[in-house]
Design an enzyme around this catalytic site. Structure first.
Site, PDB file in Angstrom:
ATOM      1  N   PRO A  24       0.823  -1.216   0.000  1.00 30.17           N
ATOM      2  CA  PRO A  24       0.000   0.000   0.000  1.00 30.17           C
ATOM      3  C   PRO A  24       0.853   1.261   0.000  1.00 30.17           C
ATOM      4  CG  PRO A  24       0.116  -0.882   2.222  1.00 30.17           C
ATOM      5  CD  PRO A  24       0.865  -1.848   1.344  1.00 30.17           C
ATOM      6  N   LYS A  25       1.611   1.461  -1.071  1.00 32.00           N
ATOM      7  CA  LYS A  25       2.596   2.531  -1.133  1.00 32.00           C
ATOM      8  C   LYS A  25       2.020   3.783  -1.777  1.00 32.00           C
ATOM      9  CE  LYS A  25       6.629  -0.500  -1.212  1.00 32.00           C
ATOM     10  NZ  LYS A  25       8.014  -0.639  -1.668  1.00 32.00           N
ATOM     11  N   THR A  26       2.421   4.925  -1.227  1.00 32.19           N
ATOM     12  CA  THR A  26       2.074   6.211  -1.799  1.00 32.19           C
ATOM     13  C   THR A  26       3.199   7.191  -1.481  1.00 32.19           C
ATOM     14  OG1 THR A  26       0.314   7.872  -1.993  1.00 32.19           O
ATOM     15  CG2 THR A  26       0.785   7.024   0.218  1.00 32.19           C
TER      16      THR A  26
END
Length: 245
Positions: free
Chosen positions: A114-116
């Site tokens: 869940p990368k941002t």
């Protein structure tokens, strides 16, 4: 380009893929981990079934990647939640913020992390190990720990980061409906612990609409660790298909 040539490529743009076709090896990956107690209801609101929660704990982490094959150095911060799946204890990765675009894209596309975007940092300041996370110009998290106060057993250190990790793989179709909705599992492998320490720690989370870490509020610090490691990330494996249920 012929049709059979298209599937030989792993990502777009075809002439300059957003990330390299490598299984990265992390060298000198440095962790600041702070495990804290939070509100059970807040956890239950964000942890997807069929994952189960025993204690209302969260592991806040800041990771400085000294060298990553295919990506180079970068820094990452996030929250991991201890969970159980079919009796197996592991962690659910809730959120990750990092300052490297190729690593962000590959983590989302090739896996399910869940990368941002974010601006984390890990450094030493006047005898304290400091981990911070900014979203744009706004501070979201500040973690501090006494720098190398006490050595930590290397096996205990490795156990902290090698538990199975669960992630959500969500891919929408062109009509907006989910095309892929899976719970997947991975874990860290080939770990070499080069150093491990513990000490007193504090953590402050600030409310932010686009980086809502503070929605899992800090009630009590449980433990802290500072680790220096080499490791590899294993590929993900689907364990639960939400569309089939």
């Amino acid at each position: 380009m012929q049709q059979h040539d298209v599937v030989r490529h792993h990502a777009t743009p075809l002439g300059n893929p957003a990330y390299p076709p490598v299984n990265p090896r992390f060298t000198d990956r440095e962790y600041l981990n702070i495990v804290y107690r939070t509100d059970y209801d807040a956890l239950r609101a964000v942890v997807p079934e069929p994952l189960e929660i025993d204690e209302p704990l969260v592991r806040f982490e800041v990771m400085r990647m000294g060298d990553v094959s295919g990506y180079g150095p970068y820094t990452e911060s996030g929250q991991a939640i201890p969970v159980r799946y079919e009796g197996e204890r592991g962690e659910y990765l809730h959120a990750m913020y990092l300052d490297n675009f190729p690593a962000t894209v590959s983590g989302r596309e090739a896996s399910a992390y869940p990368k941002t975007a974010g601006s984390p940092a890990l450094y030493v300041d006047h005898g304290a190990l400091v981990g911070v996370l900014d979203h744009g110009s706004v501070r979201v998290a500040t973690a501090t720990m006494g720098y190398k106060h006490h050595e930590l057993d290397p096996e205990e250190a490795a156990a902290q980061i090698t538990v199975p990790t669960y992630l959500l793989k969500l891919v929408p179709g062109y009509d907006g409906a989910p095309q892929v909705a899976q719970l997947v599992r991975t874990r860290i492998t080939d770990v070499v612990v080069k150093g491990a320490w513990t000490g007193p720690a504090r953590l402050q989370l600030c409310a932010h609409a686009l980086a809502p870490m503070a929605d899992l509020p800090v009630r009590e610090i449980v433990s802290a660790s500072h680790l220096l490691t080499d490791l590899t990330l294993a590929p993900v494996t689907p364990v639960h298909d939400y569309l089939a249920h």
